[in-house]
Design an enzyme around this catalytic site. Structure first.
Site, PDB file in Angstrom:
ATOM      1  N   ARG A  40     -67.495   2.993 138.922  1.00  0.00           N
ATOM      2  CA  ARG A  40     -66.357   2.081 138.923  1.00  0.00           C
ATOM      3  C   ARG A  40     -65.929   1.811 140.364  1.00  0.00           C
ATOM      4  NH1 ARG A  40     -61.643   3.905 140.511  1.00  0.00           N
ATOM      5  NH2 ARG A  40     -61.221   6.135 140.647  1.00  0.00           N
ATOM      6  N   CYS A  41     -65.227   0.684 140.562  1.00  0.00           N
ATOM      7  CA  CYS A  41     -64.579   0.443 141.842  1.00  0.00           C
ATOM      8  C   CYS A  41     -63.086   0.277 141.562  1.00  0.00           C
ATOM      9  CB  CYS A  41     -65.176  -0.769 142.561  1.00  0.00           C
ATOM     10  SG  CYS A  41     -65.029  -2.315 141.661  1.00  0.00           S
ATOM     11  N   ALA A  42     -62.362  -0.472 142.369  1.00  0.00           N
ATOM     12  CA  ALA A  42     -60.907  -0.553 142.207  1.00  0.00           C
ATOM     13  C   ALA A  42     -60.499  -1.262 140.922  1.00  0.00           C
ATOM     14  CB  ALA A  42     -60.292  -1.266 143.408  1.00  0.00           C
TER      15      ALA A  42
END
Length: 477
Positions: free
Chosen positions: A25-27
């Site tokens: 995942r990222c932000a």
């Protein structure tokens, strides 16, 4: 587990557990790397509850979730039963599948995805450290807290742990991304920032002089060192007997990598870092008034390609070498505010109450720094509204570029909530006031421009409908 149903639908749409290669995942995005594209049903994934949008590129499906992506990530792992160690080699690409065309866009995506995996995990530490430093500066400059007080020193230590130890964090994430033991990358980073090495004069290794280099807050030296470690690690894995690998490979790896990094790679990386920082400062001093508005207008599409994460390294280098960032956070700020303002204009324009409330929340979230729900959930299907975003970005970017708006903190989703990022250490308020002026101009121009575009588009649509009706009537008579 709020994303259970979404996880079930996405798991089916991505082709089941056997088709999952890697999950991260990222932000704002849940990223699912797959083996076989033929098994992926993008339309089914787009319809999953809680998914604001879907991007498919570079052998992965990116689900736009928003600020609660950590919950979605946790729930998906729970529902899918995905475990990296168990599913690393459980499938292979379909031989009948057409190979992905390796054009310029392909390599841009590869670079963006790689940079995201390296830098995004450490951003929370950098944001926290930067905000703590900004609050410390406020307390010292305006609220009577002593510079040498325990409160100020503890807050400074929190900042130092986040920012000064950057080589440790990058070493860990980069080694993990290169599929090595992450602790070995962190180990090398810890060696670089050690008080007996970083910036120490007169060191030598078996008679070979070690240049005195300060490695705290640096990026390129640890990147060069870990990349070199990757090749050393591969070579040693081939030549060391299996019974000795557990203790002999890490020992020989560090014995080879540390001196080469300290004597050769570290100094080269430091010189390159300085060159990057000085070049950016010179460029922004010469053409910043033009570069900022142009990049601000292009920034939403950089986010689409993942390049917004890739340029984080430029921000880190710039702040480490010059003390400030003149464009990475600044252009992101202007762009995000314009997207939020445009989404609010769309929400004001539409009649459906449910959609109005949903898009309004997207707009507010974008003003706070997270734009993907607004961009994918309200603007991308209304391409003319993106003109309003660009008009606001160019206007706000011009003001920021001409007057030299600067950011002093690494990381984060730039928006109204990152105001303290723009407060300088000396407590002067000029840059902080300029921040609010740029925010106001960006929001107002983008909102008004998008509103005008929506109203003109509506008039054209009505006019076209009337023309069709008149034409039908004449024909019938």
């Amino acid at each position: 587990m709020k994303y259970v149903e979404m996880s079930k639908e996405v798991l089916a749409g991505v082709g089941g557990l056997d088709n999952i290669k890697f999950v991260e995942r990222c932000a704002t995005r849940l990223r699912i790397h797959f083996y076989k594209k033929t098994k992926v049903d993008l339309e089914a994934i787009k319809k999953a509850e809680g998914v604001m949008g879907v991007v498919e590129k570079g052998g992965q499906v990116q689900l736009i979730i928003g600020p609660t992506v950590q919950e979605a990530y946790t729930d998906f792992l729970e529902v899918s039963g995905y475990n990296p160690s168990e599913h690393a080699n459980n499938a292979s690409k379909d031989d009948n599948e057409e190979p992905e065309v390796k054009n310029f866009s392909y390599y841009i995506n590869v670079f963006g995805n790689f940079a995201t995996g390296v830098f995004m995990p450490i951003i929370p530490a950098l944001i926290t450290g930067g905000l703590i430093l900004a609050i410390k500066n406020l307390l010292v400059n305006y609220m009577g807290v002593g510079v040498e007080s325990g409160t100020a020193q503890i807050m400074l230590a929190i900042f130092s742990a986040g920012f000064s130890m950057l080589p440790v964090w990058i070493g860990y994430t980069l080694a993990s991304k290169l599929k090595m033991e992450p602790i070995m990358g962190a180990f090398l980073g810890a060696v670089l920032v050690s008080g007996s090495i970083s910036g120490v004069e007169g060191l030598d290794f078996f008679g070979i002089a070690v240049p005195a280099v300060g490695y705290e807050s640096s990026v390129m030296p640890i990147v060069f060192g870990v990349v070199f470690m990757y090749f050393v690690n591969k070579l040693l894995a081939k030549i060391i007997p299996e019974m000795f690998v557990f203790f002999l490979k890490p020992l020989l790896t560090m014995a080879i990598v540390v001196p080469v990094t300290l004597i050769i790679l570290g100094p080269i990386g430091t010189e390159l870092s300085g060159a990057v920082g000085n070049s950016m400062e010179a460029f922004m001093g010469f053409a910043g008034w033009l570069a900022v508005p142009v990049i601000a207008a292009l920034y939403p599409y950089m986010v689409m390609l993942g390049l917004d994460k890739a340029v984080t390294v430029i921000m880190i280098e710039s702040i480490a070498t010059t003390g400030a960032d003149n464009w990475v956070m600044v252009t992101g700020l202007v762009s995000n505010l314009c997207i939020g303002a445009a989404a609010l204009a769309v929400a004001l324009h539409i009649k459906n109450k449910k959609q109005k409330g949903l898009i309004s929340s997207f707009g507010v979230t974008a003003l706070c720094g997270v734009t993907e729900p607004a961009f994918y959930g309200s603007l991308i299907m209304r391409p003319k509204c993106l003109i309003g975003v660009a008009m606001g970005a160019v206007t706000g970017g011009l003001v920021a570029g001409i007057f030299g708006l600067q950011n002093y903190v690494v990381g984060g989703c730039p928006g109204l909530l990152t105001a303290l990022f723009f407060l300088p250490e000396d407590g002067s308020m000029g840059n902080f006031i300029l921040f609010w002026v740029v925010c106001a101009i960006s929001i107002v121009v983008s909102f008004i421009a998008t509103t005008v575009i929506l109203k003109r588009t509506e008039k054209v649509d009505v006019s076209d409908e009337e023309t069709e009706v008149v034409g039908d009537t004449v024909t019938a008579s």
